[in-house]
Design a protein around this motif. Structure first.
Motif, short mmCIF file in Angstrom:
data_model
loop_
_atom_site.label_atom_id
_atom_site.label_comp_id
_atom_site.label_asym_id
_atom_site.label_seq_id
_atom_site.Cartn_x
_atom_site.Cartn_y
_atom_site.Cartn_z
N LEU A 73 0.83 -1.20 0.00
CA LEU A 73 0.00 0.00 0.00
C LEU A 73 0.87 1.25 0.00
CD1 LEU A 73 -2.72 1.47 0.23
CD2 LEU A 73 -2.56 1.17 2.73
N HIS A 74 1.90 1.27 0.84
CA HIS A 74 2.80 2.42 0.89
C HIS A 74 3.49 2.63 -0.46
CE1 HIS A 74 3.27 2.24 5.56
NE2 HIS A 74 2.17 2.85 5.18
N ALA A 75 3.92 1.52 -1.09
CA ALA A 75 4.57 1.62 -2.39
C ALA A 75 3.60 2.17 -3.44
CB ALA A 75 5.11 0.26 -2.82
N TRP A 76 2.36 1.73 -3.40
CA TRP A 76 1.35 2.22 -4.35
C TRP A 76 1.10 3.70 -4.14
CZ3 TRP A 76 -3.66 4.05 -3.20
CH2 TRP A 76 -4.46 4.30 -4.33
N ARG A 77 0.99 4.13 -2.89
CA ARG A 77 0.74 5.54 -2.59
C ARG A 77 1.92 6.41 -3.02
NH1 ARG A 77 -1.54 6.43 3.38
NH2 ARG A 77 -1.65 8.54 2.52
N ALA A 78 3.12 5.82 -3.00
CA ALA A 78 4.32 6.57 -3.41
C ALA A 78 4.56 6.51 -4.91
CB ALA A 78 5.53 6.03 -2.66
N GLY A 79 3.69 5.80 -5.65
CA GLY A 79 3.87 5.68 -7.09
C GLY A 79 4.96 4.71 -7.49
N CYS A 80 5.30 3.78 -6.59
CA CYS A 80 6.39 2.84 -6.85
C CYS A 80 5.93 1.38 -6.83
CB CYS A 80 7.51 3.02 -5.82
SG CYS A 80 8.28 4.65 -5.82
N ALA A 81 4.63 1.16 -6.97
CA ALA A 81 4.09 -0.20 -6.84
C ALA A 81 4.71 -1.17 -7.82
CB ALA A 81 2.57 -0.17 -7.00
N GLY A 82 5.04 -0.71 -9.01
CA GLY A 82 5.62 -1.60 -10.01
C GLY A 82 7.13 -1.65 -9.98
N SER A 83 7.74 -0.95 -9.04
CA SER A 83 9.19 -0.82 -9.03
C SER A 83 9.87 -1.51 -7.86
CB SER A 83 9.58 0.67 -9.01
OG SER A 83 9.00 1.35 -10.11
N VAL A 84 9.16 -1.70 -6.76
CA VAL A 84 9.71 -2.39 -5.61
C VAL A 84 8.97 -3.70 -5.41
CG1 VAL A 84 10.50 -0.30 -4.46
CG2 VAL A 84 8.21 -1.15 -4.01
N CYS A 85 9.58 -4.62 -4.69
CA CYS A 85 8.99 -5.94 -4.53
C CYS A 85 8.95 -6.33 -3.06
CB CYS A 85 9.82 -6.96 -5.32
SG CYS A 85 9.18 -8.64 -5.25
N TYR A 86 7.78 -6.71 -2.57
CA TYR A 86 7.61 -7.20 -1.20
C TYR A 86 7.07 -8.61 -1.27
CZ TYR A 86 8.07 -2.27 0.01
OH TYR A 86 8.52 -0.98 0.14
N LEU A 87 7.78 -9.55 -0.68
CA LEU A 87 7.40 -10.95 -0.74
C LEU A 87 7.18 -11.50 0.65
CD1 LEU A 87 10.00 -12.14 -3.41
CD2 LEU A 87 7.59 -11.57 -3.78
#
Length: 225
Positions: free
Chosen positions: A106-120
């Motif tokens: 969610l934080h990555a999506w809000r920062a506009g980085c959802a497609g750039s970082v990976c959380y597994l």
């Protein structure tokens, strides 16, 4: 009805020593027990998000280095997100707690980085580190000896490990930055480390970045530790 309530048993991603962990039925299809040999203790090591200063210190010791960056026990993902923003790519977070993985995304999506970082959602003890050049950890002292063994067995020569809050127990740091709970230690994996000898003859204590430092990008307000 004898199964423990998952929301009370899964309290942290971080590692320690524990007999078992129950995984929520909604995420695994059924409740399952982690073997007793797994060094986990979620109740003993509650999740505590890294502060902005801690994130800044981690990045100051990794900034400009090439290769894959991973955060073991990545919590709400703030270190991974900040690492990506300052050029450490790819940046990957491994986290056992499904709620924290969701929060990280969610934080990555809000920062506009959802497609750039990976959380597994992965057990850090099962993750291979053989292709990782940069590793950050914020774990309890009780598991750091076990972690040393894993890092030593898997990391390639030239990799750097940054440990926050607590130092690795037997490795010699090449740099230290910060004070108190904000202190962070950097270790370089080389032949000296592999032979259990000090990795450096001296360990510089780096100056703490002051206000407005460009070492780390600012985090979204929702991620303040």
């Amino acid at each position: 009805m004898g199964t423990p309530e998952p929301e009370h048993t899964i309290t942290s991603c971080h590692s320690g020593r524990a007999a078992a962990l129950w995984v929520p039925e909604g995420h695994s299809g059924k409740s399952q027990k982690v073997p007793e040999s797994r060094p986990l203790n979620l109740a003993q090591v509650p999740y505590v998000g890294a502060s902005a200063r801690q994130v800044e210190h981690v990045l100051s010791l990794l900034r400009g280095r090439p290769g894959k960056m991973v955060d073991l026990g990545s919590g709400d993902g703030r270190i991974v997100l900040a690492a990506h923003r300052c050029g450490l790519r790819p940046a990957v977070g491994y986290e056992l707690n499904p709620w924290l993985v969701g929060l990280s995304r969610l934080h990555a999506w809000r920062a506009g980085c959802a497609g750039s970082v990976c959380y597994l959602r992965e057990d850090l003890w099962k993750v291979s580190l053989r292709d990782c050049q940069n590793v950050s950890v914020f774990l309890a002292p009780s598991v750091l000896p076990l972690l040393e063994d894993k890092l030593l067995a898997e990391l390639p020569a030239g990799a750097r490990v940054v440990s926050g809050r607590f130092p690795l127990p037997t490795w010699q740091p090449v740099a230290v930055i910060g004070e108190g709970l904000d202190r962070v230690w950097a270790y370089d994996v080389n032949m000296d480390v592999h032979h259990a000898r000090p990795a450096a003859t001296s360990c510089p204590i780096l100056p703490t970045p002051g206000p407005g430092s460009a070492l780390a990008p600012s985090l979204p307000n929702s991620q303040a530790g």
